[in-house]
Write an enzyme that holds these catalytic residues in place. Structure first.
Site, PDB file in Angstrom:
ATOM      1  N   HIS A 387     -29.192 -11.168  -4.867  1.00 14.53           N
ATOM      2  CA  HIS A 387     -28.629 -11.914  -2.882  1.00 14.53           C
ATOM      3  C   HIS A 387     -28.423 -13.240  -2.764  1.00 14.53           C
ATOM      4  O   HIS A 387     -27.670 -13.286  -2.729  1.00 14.53           O
ATOM      5  CB  HIS A 387     -29.598 -11.360  -1.998  1.00 14.53           C
ATOM      6  N   GLU A 388     -29.675 -13.834  -3.815  1.00 10.65           N
ATOM      7  CA  GLU A 388     -29.876 -15.084  -3.167  1.00 10.65           C
ATOM      8  C   GLU A 388     -28.411 -15.590  -5.141  1.00 10.65           C
ATOM      9  O   GLU A 388     -28.202 -16.920  -4.473  1.00 10.65           O
ATOM     10  CB  GLU A 388     -30.723 -16.049  -3.804  1.00 10.65           C
ATOM     11  N   HIS A 391     -24.988 -16.433  -3.753  1.00 10.59           N
ATOM     12  CA  HIS A 391     -24.634 -17.466  -2.766  1.00 10.59           C
ATOM     13  C   HIS A 391     -24.735 -17.781  -3.804  1.00 10.59           C
ATOM     14  O   HIS A 391     -23.477 -19.442  -3.859  1.00 10.59           O
ATOM     15  CB  HIS A 391     -25.878 -17.668  -2.229  1.00 10.59           C
TER      16      HIS A 391
END
Ligand SMILES: [Zn+2]
Length: 597
Positions: A387-388, A391
């Site tokens: 997820h990170e 980003h």
């Protein structure tokens, strides 16, 4: 748990991010800070003179922001790894003051640009010399018809503090004044209930604990219902006042138009989610059976439906798994992920004083994104890495392709790259993990993501639409009228399968997001866009990843809807929502198969 947390010095260097990529030392940071502080005078020189040299003013402002960003980020990131370090705290406070001083000094820029004649602004936007700033100027032109005269804007600004009052009152009430009856635990002890720990009680295996948590929270809000309805009603009227006084037709238009998002995106979302409510009922029926319940109450929605599954995943293995799972994203994408790992972009482990949670900071264009993790050796933590880094990759590609004025991506797509990675990982794990417990665990996680993000947030979005329409039509916003509307929505979404506990009528009273109107829908549209994208990447391969790269590289150079179109996703149509909902349907079906229920 706490005694296992290490001191920062005990963690190997290669698992800590390397801030010397920003500044080699605190002394170098201080020098950069002093230079930036001096340069604030450069922007002040344009005060009252923007129309004479708009190009110079815009460029000077951007240069100042580019100079301050690393100063702030270095101090911020340094503090995040040890909040007890007073030197770091001091540096961060100092950097924040620098930022505030600069924005105050440059506050004239926007109004002075807005005061320029439209033709001049248009010419400026088309000027090849100002190509790097065309998006900035497009935003100014878009805001121009909604800007009042200087004197009128001054009056509205004076109202600013009053306009913030509903949110401030709500925050004081919920964070300081409200107390909830404590919970009687199965062992006879009492435990304090707060908004902070509600989410763990509502997931409790013991049903009576869940029921008490639900009732104690909702009834307490209900007891203050008149006050909260008056507070929320004032907030809705504030939205209306701000919108109408700035020549918007409605508060929703005022929230969406500046972001260049057509309002039909909002309506499509609600319509398609309604189409798929029968699939939600199928999921809820399945949950009821798996939990062995005769009746499914609204406090039975959160606990896991299947036994916990633990997969021991130390960081290196978790990262390898992420690399394996994200293979469909393409070789250059994977190379960047490896660079993030080896190049020390990531701060991996929890340590004493370090901030909790996880985030990616992508604003350092000339360095690279930084990622804070608190890795926990389990599957959830592996998903957090994916997820990170989603980003981070979005920031990385946009920063590389765009000038700084166009590198920040829009709020509307903020969670797309991150949740797209999760969706691709999910598919990979479903293909490779064979044990039924592992598959059921993954499916449970996915189903809950769909329910809480797509269905629940859309229900919230619908409530906001209704409350604002009520205000428009002159229907008083009271405890009863608002609670009745909210209860009806719950009946529509859950009523066919669940017992609609009457206390649910008060739930709207505890949602802080409602004080920032017409924002929650972005969670639902973001997840739907990401799921649609991941499907396209997995089925179409390199053509889709090449398009996806265009989206990742677009920053805010084009409106967010156009950026998603580059990746083959048209959020102005209902299709991506349908596609995501079809994946939800398939996930429910898989859960039936895996559990044999
Ligand atoms: Zn995120």
């Amino acid at each position: 748990m706490a005694e296992n947390i290490r001191k920062r010095e005990e963690i190997e260097e290669r698992y800590k991010w390397d801030l010397t990529h920003i500044y080699p030392s605190d002394e170098a940071w201080k020098e950069a800070y002093d230079r930036a502080a001096e340069n604030i005078a450069r922007i002040s020189a344009y005060d009252g003179r923007v129309a004479e040299d708009p190009k110079g003013a815009i460029r000077t402002w951007q240069a100042l922001i580019d100079e301050i960003t690393p100063v702030y980020d270095y101090a911020f990131l340094r503090k995040e790894t040890n909040n007890a370090d007073s030197t770091a705290q001091g540096m961060k406070d100092q950097a924040l003051r620098l930022y505030v001083t600069a924005t105050t000094a440059g506050a004239f820029l926007q109004p002075e640009l807005l005061a320029m004649p439209e033709e001049e602004l248009e010419a400026l936007m088309k000027d090849p010399e100002m190509k790097d700033f065309d998006a900035t100027l497009r935003a100014v032109l878009l805001a121009k018809p909604h800007t009042l005269t200087k004197e009128e804007e001054r009056l509205v600004a004076m109202m600013g503090e009053v306009a913030e009052a509903p949110d401030a009152i709500f925050t004081s009430l919920t964070e300081a004044d409200l107390h909830f009856p404590s919970i009687r635990m199965p062992d006879g002890t009492e435990q304090e209930l707060t908004e902070g720990n509600y989410s763990s009680f509502i997931r409790a295996e013991d049903r009576d604990v869940r029921r008490q948590a639900f009732q104690n929270i909702m009834n307490t809000y209900g007891a203050y219902g008149n006050t909260i309805a008056a507070t929320y009603g004032a907030s809705v009227k504030k939205d209306q006042f701000m919108a109408l006084s700035h020549h918007y037709d409605t508060a929703r238009q005022a929230a969406m138009k500046p972001l260049e998002i057509p309002e039909k995106v909002y309506d499509n979302l609600i319509d398609v989610i309604h189409e798929y409510l029968p699939v939600l009922q199928d999921y809820l029926q399945l949950r009821k059976k798996l939990m062995g319940l005769r009746e499914l109450h609204l406090y039975d929605l959160y606990p896991p439906m299947v036994k916990g599954y633990q997969m021991d995943l130390p960081y290196e293995e978790a990262f390898d798994l992420v690399l394996e799972g994200l293979k469909p994203m393409g070789e250059d994408y994977l190379a960047k992920l490896r660079e993030a790992r080896e190049g020390r972009w990531i701060d991996v482990y929890p340590s004493i004083g370090k901030s909790s949670g996880a985030f990616s900071d992508g604003s350092l264009r000339t360095v690279h994104p930084y990622v804070l993790l608190n890795h926990n050796n389990n599957l959830d933590s592996a998903f957090t890495i994916a997820h990170e880094l989603g980003h981070s990759m979005h920031s990385f590609y946009s920063n590389a392709a765009q000038p700084s004025a166009k590198s920040d991506y829009s709020l509307f797509v903020a969670e797309v790259a991150s949740t797209c990675n999760e969706a691709v990982m999910q598919r990979y794990l479903m293909e490779t993990l064979k044990e039924p417990e592992a598959r059921a665990f993954l499916l449970n996680h996915r189903l809950e993501q769909f329910r809480t993000t797509c269905f629940r947030q859309t229900m919230f979005a619908e409530f906001e639409k209704i409350s604002h329409e009520m205000a428009q039509e002159g229907i008083p916003l009271t405890k009863d009228s608002l609670s009745e509307a909210y209860l009806k929505l719950n009946e529509t979404y859950y009523g066919e399968t669940c017992v609609i506990d009457p206390e649910i009528a008060w739930e709207w009273m505890r949602v802080p997001h409602f004080y920032r109107a017409f924002y929650v829908y972005v969670y639902a549209t973001g997840l739907c866009a990401a799921v649609s994208l991941s499907e396209r990447i997995l089925t179409e391969g390199s053509r889709a990843t090449a398009d996806y790269r265009k989206f990742l590289s677009a920053g805010c150079s084009v409106p967010p809807i156009e950026a998603l179109k580059m990746a083959g996703i048209d959020m102005a149509s209902p299709e991506p929502i349908r596609k995501a909902m079809d994946v939800f349907r398939e996930t429910v079906k898989n859960m039936h198969e895996v559990t044999g229920v």
